[in-house]
Design an enzyme around this catalytic site. Structure first.
Site, PDB file in Angstrom:
ATOM      1  CG  HIS A  51      53.446  34.056  74.847  1.00  0.00           C
ATOM      2  ND1 HIS A  51      52.424  34.958  74.663  1.00  0.00           N
ATOM      3  CD2 HIS A  51      53.439  33.746  76.170  1.00  0.00           C
ATOM      4  CE1 HIS A  51      51.824  35.194  75.817  1.00  0.00           C
ATOM      5  NE2 HIS A  51      52.427  34.466  76.747  1.00  0.00           N
ATOM      6  CD  GLU A  53      52.650  33.966  68.940  1.00  0.00           C
ATOM      7  OE1 GLU A  53      51.488  33.901  68.536  1.00  0.00           O
ATOM      8  OE2 GLU A  53      52.976  33.645  70.115  1.00  0.00           O
ATOM      9  CB  CYS A  81      49.128  37.902  73.295  1.00  0.00           C
ATOM     10  SG  CYS A  81      50.893  37.882  73.703  1.00  0.00           S
TER      11      CYS A  81
END
Length: 142
Positions: A51, A53, A81
């Site tokens: 992801h 991040e 998330c």
């Protein structure tokens, strides 16, 4: 204050779209310097943990030589998330700024619970969470 970093996120999101991944991006900034950038790479890398991040956290940690990113701000095009929120807490990120809500269909699995819950990782500080900020509209929290 946040606009230049969210503008950089918008630039990176265009690149993410070109690769076939979701146009999700993240930056980690400390003392005005970008420590790490992340572009969603799940499809491209065949890695469910890639992801934006997580990619930004990895890049910033390599740059500073530590997983401790205290005093940093994470900018993301979409609220994190649960997986990313947990990693953000582990890294001691001080502020999380997002442009759009979490893409999860069910708010119960939103990373916001992890970011705001002092019972999760009680020895780690809770970050300030600022949502709904765009490159053209500043947050009232500045």
């Amino acid at each position: 204050m946040h606009a230049p970093y969210l503008q950089r996120c918008a630039e990176l999101a265009a690149r993410a779209s070109e690769t076939g991944d979701a146009p999700v991006v993240a930056l980690i900034v400390r003392d005005g310097a970008i420590l790490g950038e992340g572009i969603e790479a799940v499809r491209r890398s065949h890695d469910a943990t890639a992801h934006a991040e997580m990619e930004a956290l990895r890049a910033a940690s390599r740059r500073v030589g530590s997983h401790d990113l205290s005093g940093s701000t994470l900018y993301t095009s979409v609220a994190p998330c649960v997986m990313c929120a947990f990693a953000i807490r582990l890294a001691r990120i001080a502020v999380v700024v997002s442009a759009a809500p979490c893409g999860d269909a069910d708010d119960a699995i939103s990373g916001l619970d992890v970011l705001a819950n002092p019972a999760i990782l009680p020895a780690r500080p809770l970050p300030v969470v600022i949502g709904g900020v765009s490159a053209t509209k500043e947050s009232p929290h500045e």
